[in-house]
Design an enzyme around this catalytic site. Sequence first.
Site, PDB file in Angstrom:
ATOM      1  CB  CYS A   1      -0.916  -0.048   1.213  1.00 41.46           C
ATOM      2  SG  CYS A   1      -1.631  -1.371   1.560  1.00 41.46           S
TER       3      CYS A   1
ATOM      4  CB  SER B   1      13.406  -1.259  -8.948  1.00 41.21           C
ATOM      5  OG  SER B   1      13.226  -2.760  -9.468  1.00 41.21           O
TER       6      SER B   1
ATOM      7  CE1 TYR C   1      10.709  -4.402  -7.740  1.00 38.25           C
ATOM      8  CE2 TYR C   1       9.137  -4.761  -5.843  1.00 38.25           C
ATOM      9  CZ  TYR C   1       9.437  -4.844  -7.254  1.00 38.25           C
ATOM     10  OH  TYR C   1       8.338  -5.180  -8.071  1.00 38.25           O
TER      11      TYR C   1
ATOM     12  CG  ASP D   1      16.495  -8.072 -11.238  1.00 41.86           C
ATOM     13  OD1 ASP D   1      15.958  -7.001 -10.811  1.00 41.86           O
ATOM     14  OD2 ASP D   1      16.071  -9.116 -11.574  1.00 41.86           O
TER      15      ASP D   1
ATOM     16  N   GLY E   1       0.783   0.232  -5.068  1.00 44.42           N
ATOM     17  CA  GLY E   1      -0.536  -0.770  -5.194  1.00 44.42           C
ATOM     18  C   GLY E   1      -1.114  -0.426  -6.349  1.00 44.42           C
TER      19      GLY E   1
ATOM     20  CG  ASN F   1       2.209   0.949   3.614  1.00 44.84           C
ATOM     21  OD1 ASN F   1       2.116  -0.314   3.173  1.00 44.84           O
ATOM     22  ND2 ASN F   1       3.373   1.770   3.703  1.00 44.84           N
ATOM     23  N   GLY F   2       0.794  -1.474   5.441  1.00 46.12           N
ATOM     24  CA  GLY F   2       1.595  -2.524   6.658  1.00 46.12           C
ATOM     25  C   GLY F   2       0.995  -3.623   6.840  1.00 46.12           C
TER      26      GLY F   2
END
Length: 467
Positions: free
Chosen positions: A12, A293, A252, A355, A38, A112-113
């Site tokens: 989130c 990323s 990331y 990556d 999200g 969020n979490g």
Amino acid sequence: MLPEIKGLNEECGIFGVWGHKDAAQLTYYGLHSLQHRGQEGTGIVVSDGKQLKGVKGEGLVAEIFTTEAMKELTGTSAIGHVRYATAGGGGYENVQPLLFHSQTGSLALAHNGNLVNVNSLKHQLEAQGSIFQTSSDTEVLAHLMKRSGYSDSKDRAKNALSMLKGAYAYLIMTETELMVALDPHGLRPLSLGTLGDAYVVASETCAFDVVGAEYIRDIRPGELLIINDEGLVSEQFAVSSTKAICTMEYIYFSRPDSNIQGINVHTARKNMGKRLAIEAPIEADVVTGVPDSSISAAIGYAEEAGIPYEMGLIKNRYVGRTFIQPSQSLREQGVKMKLSAVRGVVEGKRVIMVDDSIVRGTTSRRIVNLLKEAGATEVHVVISSPPIKNPCFYGIDTSTKEELIASDKSVEEIRELIGADSLTFISVEGMMHALGQEGTNGYCLGCFTGNYPTEIYPDTLQYYYQK
Ligand code: SF4
């Protein structure tokens, strides 16, 4: 056989504003800049000082908040949410902010979490008569606040928050105030800013840049901010024991233009790439990064190693993230549609492919294949995170332990499975060094080391270690 494609998924992003005539519009733009956190659902709830109104739906910010929908959202304060569904699953009812009306007033929640004691709390609350409208863990806070017995909303919030365990950044809005809370370990990022006389709160500072807000500071672990028309008050609802911000936010999740605890995410990733070049010196012709990323880490590797950085992989901007596509066959198509190797760059070359992580391994294998099919003579894979051996309990969907390729395979076994000529992961020490840290204090490394900052409850463990 390798398992199906699965990446790391954030749950989130949250954004809130108090005291601005364009509160809903600012929240729209803030959420848009947090969309990477999200994509499955989004919502905005506004307050005009007398009532709360909300619009939410399953889809992207630009899809849900049409011009018509925005006309509904009149008010001077707002909270918003973008959701990736894991805990409690998807569905319209789980899209946030959750909005509750009662005779004593309304309450909106954005979270969020992930809570690690949610099942035991739900059992207790249901035994006391609570009926849950959603299967998300977020709703627990509303019930705890309602049942706390305190008359003052701040005391209700403090009492309820003190019962939660796990990771949470909460925005709690009533008709007359916005409360902002961060768990005692500060696992998820959350920052405070101002825009003229208005206060702004966001999961990432990139949202401040988009709306022209000025960054003030990060919310402290265990802190409860109460913002209303009188101003802002800060209180501690819990003593911060061990700060433990998620290292994956740097590796990331967060946008490169965000700063977390004063560290710019792009710079941190670039430093990780530089460190990898020292830890894994490789003879090669070009360095390339998996967009988006891993570009920063690839640039860092190339700079440190003195090997040219080239755009050996490109991303089709108009394809959604693979993980939001439901079926295995669609996911496979998604990967092919999403990335292409640039033949003119990699043909006949020894390629270092940077990556950010390997979760199940399938995506890495496909990208190595893409590069080899495009004519790369060697593909050396370097990863800017340590091997992910353990699940995350705090809101990152790393899946169960059994699904993580590094949980029971050596680096050499993974190398063979993904078809690379060599494979190197950054060390934990190297990663911390890239973040400017001597040790690991202040950071969560649970998915790498298995040392989690909180107690993990048996029902949570059962879910993540199932099979
Ligand atoms: S376990 Fe890993 S992904 Fe989860 S909060 Fe900790 S560092 Fe982040």
